[in-house]
Design a protein around this motif. Structure first.
Motif, short mmCIF file in Angstrom:
data_model
loop_
_atom_site.label_atom_id
_atom_site.label_comp_id
_atom_site.label_asym_id
_atom_site.label_seq_id
_atom_site.Cartn_x
_atom_site.Cartn_y
_atom_site.Cartn_z
N LYS A 95 26.14 57.50 -81.15
CA LYS A 95 25.38 56.26 -81.12
C LYS A 95 25.81 55.36 -79.97
CE LYS A 95 24.51 56.18 -86.11
NZ LYS A 95 24.65 55.41 -87.37
N ASP A 96 26.76 55.84 -79.20
CA ASP A 96 27.35 55.05 -78.12
C ASP A 96 26.68 55.41 -76.81
OD1 ASP A 96 29.00 53.71 -76.31
OD2 ASP A 96 30.78 54.02 -77.54
N GLU A 97 25.97 54.45 -76.21
CA GLU A 97 25.30 54.71 -74.94
C GLU A 97 26.29 54.75 -73.77
OE1 GLU A 97 22.09 52.00 -74.36
OE2 GLU A 97 21.01 52.65 -76.15
N CYS A 98 27.51 54.28 -74.02
CA CYS A 98 28.58 54.33 -73.01
C CYS A 98 29.81 54.91 -73.69
CB CYS A 98 28.87 52.94 -72.44
SG CYS A 98 27.43 52.13 -71.69
N PRO A 99 29.80 56.20 -74.01
CA PRO A 99 30.84 56.76 -74.87
C PRO A 99 32.24 56.79 -74.26
CG PRO A 99 29.44 58.50 -74.00
CD PRO A 99 28.79 57.20 -73.62
N THR A 100 32.35 56.66 -72.94
CA THR A 100 33.69 56.73 -72.33
C THR A 100 34.23 55.37 -71.94
OG1 THR A 100 32.72 57.08 -70.13
CG2 THR A 100 33.20 59.04 -71.44
N VAL A 101 33.46 54.32 -72.23
CA VAL A 101 33.90 52.96 -71.90
C VAL A 101 33.76 52.09 -73.15
CG1 VAL A 101 33.59 50.95 -70.42
CG2 VAL A 101 33.10 53.24 -69.53
N ALA A 102 34.83 51.43 -73.56
CA ALA A 102 34.77 50.58 -74.75
C ALA A 102 33.74 49.47 -74.57
CB ALA A 102 36.15 49.98 -75.04
N GLN A 109 26.47 45.38 -80.27
CA GLN A 109 25.16 44.84 -79.95
C GLN A 109 24.54 45.51 -78.74
OE1 GLN A 109 27.30 40.98 -78.72
NE2 GLN A 109 25.30 40.77 -77.74
N PHE A 110 25.36 46.15 -77.91
CA PHE A 110 24.86 46.87 -76.75
C PHE A 110 25.04 48.38 -76.91
CE2 PHE A 110 26.17 42.74 -74.66
CZ PHE A 110 24.89 42.25 -74.63
N ASN A 111 25.06 48.82 -78.16
CA ASN A 111 25.18 50.25 -78.46
C ASN A 111 26.40 50.87 -77.78
OD1 ASN A 111 22.81 50.27 -80.03
ND2 ASN A 111 21.56 50.50 -78.20
N GLY A 112 27.50 50.13 -77.79
CA GLY A 112 28.75 50.66 -77.25
C GLY A 112 28.96 50.43 -75.78
N CYS A 113 28.04 49.77 -75.09
CA CYS A 113 28.23 49.48 -73.67
C CYS A 113 28.94 48.15 -73.50
CB CYS A 113 26.88 49.47 -72.95
SG CYS A 113 26.18 51.14 -72.77
N PRO A 114 29.72 48.01 -72.43
CA PRO A 114 30.54 46.80 -72.28
C PRO A 114 29.78 45.61 -71.70
CG PRO A 114 30.96 48.31 -70.47
CD PRO A 114 30.03 49.03 -71.41
N ASP A 115 30.35 44.45 -71.95
CA ASP A 115 29.91 43.19 -71.34
C ASP A 115 31.19 42.50 -70.88
OD1 ASP A 115 28.83 40.80 -70.58
OD2 ASP A 115 28.39 40.09 -72.61
N SER A 116 31.66 42.91 -69.70
CA SER A 116 32.99 42.51 -69.24
C SER A 116 33.17 41.00 -69.17
CB SER A 116 33.27 43.13 -67.87
OG SER A 116 33.23 44.54 -67.95
N ASP A 117 32.13 40.28 -68.74
CA ASP A 117 32.27 38.83 -68.59
C ASP A 117 31.81 38.05 -69.82
OD1 ASP A 117 29.55 39.19 -68.39
OD2 ASP A 117 29.44 38.73 -66.26
N ASP A 138 28.94 37.42 -71.12
CA ASP A 138 27.84 36.47 -70.93
C ASP A 138 26.58 36.88 -71.68
OD1 ASP A 138 27.09 38.64 -69.42
OD2 ASP A 138 26.98 37.56 -67.50
N GLY A 139 26.72 37.90 -72.54
CA GLY A 139 25.58 38.33 -73.34
C GLY A 139 24.67 39.30 -72.62
N ILE A 140 25.09 39.81 -71.48
CA ILE A 140 24.31 40.79 -70.71
C ILE A 140 25.21 41.98 -70.45
CG2 ILE A 140 22.95 41.21 -68.64
CD1 ILE A 140 22.75 38.14 -68.35
N GLN A 141 24.79 43.15 -70.92
CA GLN A 141 25.65 44.31 -70.73
C GLN A 141 25.80 44.63 -69.25
OE1 GLN A 141 22.93 47.07 -72.97
NE2 GLN A 141 23.49 48.48 -71.34
N ASP A 142 26.96 45.20 -68.91
CA ASP A 142 27.33 45.38 -67.52
C ASP A 142 26.28 46.14 -66.71
OD1 ASP A 142 29.60 44.07 -68.17
OD2 ASP A 142 30.96 45.78 -67.92
N SER A 143 25.66 47.15 -67.30
CA SER A 143 24.70 47.97 -66.56
C SER A 143 23.46 47.19 -66.15
CB SER A 143 24.29 49.19 -67.39
OG SER A 143 23.64 48.79 -68.58
N LYS A 144 23.20 46.06 -66.83
CA LYS A 144 22.04 45.23 -66.50
C LYS A 144 22.46 43.89 -65.87
CE LYS A 144 19.35 47.24 -70.27
NZ LYS A 144 18.62 46.98 -71.55
#
Length: 455
Positions: free
Chosen positions: A205-212, A216-224, A226-232
């Motif tokens: 279920k993790d869209e970013c299985p190798t990165v914590a 809310q973003f299906n396992g993808c990070p939001d490093s800063d 700000d409510g926007i996942q890093d990939s976007k």
């Protein structure tokens, strides 16, 4: 019976082509425990007057139930929606259809493949499934094999725990052994989720299985954060609003910080966010005169020309008096200064002539060029070329020689660009000596040409 068998097989084949399944990488293993009911009422015996497959399906009086944990199943997700199962069950048979018999034992060893239907509608609470497989039954002391078709249902209680109910039709390969149903009710436990990045979201279920990441973003990070996942997020490491794709604009000048050369000071888009206080198109940081408009060629400083002579003050040696470029902004003098007059005559007295002649020697051309340059600086001034001799020889000869030599110099100057109306010539012979004619040195000084301003 054959039609039912074909339907079960066809259903299993169709499901095997589907990617829908309940048990997957999130729950690779399952273990079910429950009670089972064996229904030995003859099925598929319409020709013998005993009815079809499901005529007595819900008649629980035919069920042989062992009211204790009597069926155990282990499942393993092998990929592509397929779950392999193995089960063991035990029962005690005292009823065959409507007939009571002496109690005999029943043991079954089952294996098969199961396909979950819930993914067809993304269901998580209720998960029906179909399965196919085979089993080996021991009924009293007789063993026989069957082909099995299963319909089951898992109902989620909490994560990893399900209520389970299923019915399996077991078709004996030999007519001497009974075709029958086995019904099961129990509890199923699932485990074995893979969470490579350890963020609490299983890899399936993790869209970013190798990165914590975040749930809310299906396992993808939001490093800063700000409510926007890093990939976007165009600026994944700097907090920013959604309307600018996660990039900040600290000074609010519509130039994002990542593109803003002056991110803390509001500026112009055209200058990459830097201010231009005098609006001259040169950013203040590069403008040597930030509060006065000026061209970029002057590093933002204005062209000042107080005397309006076309020469900017910075280059004008006479900024308050209109002048000419030739004189670095200073006006052309009407008459030469005393110093210039003295320099002019220093040059003039070095002009050489052939002995007792008015012809100018070639080596004097250089000094004559210097004289011409001075005269051209004073286009309004008029000059007289004066010739002088020493006292050697007759006075009349000296007078004529001085006149000829003065005229020769004048003609040379006119021929080389000096206006003839600005020049006159005169000879003074030996009448105006500047040194004693008794010495050779004195005589040399008296033989001369002068160029004097006519006042």
């Amino acid at each position: 019976m054959k039609n039912i068998f074909k339907l079960l097989v066809a259903g299993a084949i169709l499901l095997s082509a589907s990617t829908s399944y309940a048990q997957n990488e999130s729950d690779r293993w399952s273990f079910a425990i429950g009670i089972n009911a064996i229904d030995l009422y003859p099925v598929g015996e319409e020709d013998n007057g005993l009815g079809g497959y499901f005529d007595e399906f819900f008649n629980t009086s035919h069920y042989n139930v062992l009211p204790a944990p009597s069926r155990f199943e282990v499942g393993y997700y092998v990929g592509d929606g397929i779950v392999a199962t193995g089960a063991f069950s035990v029962n005690s048979i005292d009823t065959v259809g409507d007939t009571s018999i002496t109690e005999i034992s029943y043991y079954s060893f089952d294996g098969g493949l199961r396909y979950n239907l819930a993914e067809l509608w993304n269901g998580e609470i209720v998960s029906p499934y179909l399965g196919v497989g085979g089993s080996y039954q021991i009924l009293d002391n007789d063993g026989f094999g069957t082909f099995n078709g299963t319909l089951g249902l898992d109902v989620k209680i909490v994560d990893g725990i399900y209520a389970n109910v299923q019915s399996t039709y077991k078709h004996a390969f030999e007519d001497a052994f009974p075709k029958h149903f086995q019904h099961t009710v129990g509890v199923k436990f699932t485990w074995g989720a893979v969470d490579t990045d350890g963020d609490g979201i299983v890899d399936s279920k993790d869209e970013c299985p190798t990165v914590a990441g975040l749930e809310q973003f299906n396992g993808c990070p939001d490093s800063d954060m700000d409510g926007i996942q890093d990939s976007k997020d165009d600026c994944p490491n700097v907090f920013g609003p959604a309307e600018t794709n996660g990039c900040p604009d600290s000074d609010g000048d519509s130039v994002l910080d990542k593109d803003d050369k002056c991110p803390q000071t509001a500026g112009l888009v055209a200058l990459m966010g830097c201010p231009d206080a005098d609006n001259d198109g040169v950013a203040d940081a590069d403008d040597k005169c930030p509060n006065e408009a000026g061209p970029a060629s002057r590093q933002g400083c204005p062209v000042k020309d107080r005397d309006n002579d076309g020469i900017e003050d910075a280059m004008d040696k006479c900024p308050d008096v209109a002048g000419i470029a030739e004189l670095q902004g200073c006006p052309r003098p009407v008459v030469p200064t005393v110093e210039v007059q003295a320099q002019l005559n220093e040059y003039a007295k070095t002009i050489l002539f052939d002995t007792n002649k008015d012809s100018i020697q070639k080596e004097s051309e250089e000094v004559l060029a210097d004289i011409i340059a001075i005269l051209k600086k004073y286009p309004e001034a008029k000059f007289e070329v004066d010739g002088h001799t020493d006292s050697d020889g007759p006075k009349q000869f000296n007078q004529r020689l001085s006149e000829a030599r003065a005229l020769s110099v004048k003609n040379y100057l006119v021929a080389n660009g000096v206006n003839e109306f600005r020049l006159s010539s005169k000879g003074f012979g030996e009448t105006q000596p500047v040194a004693s004619n008794k010495t050779r040195a004195g005589k040399a000084q008296n033989r001369r040409v002068e160029i004097n301003l006519i006042k």
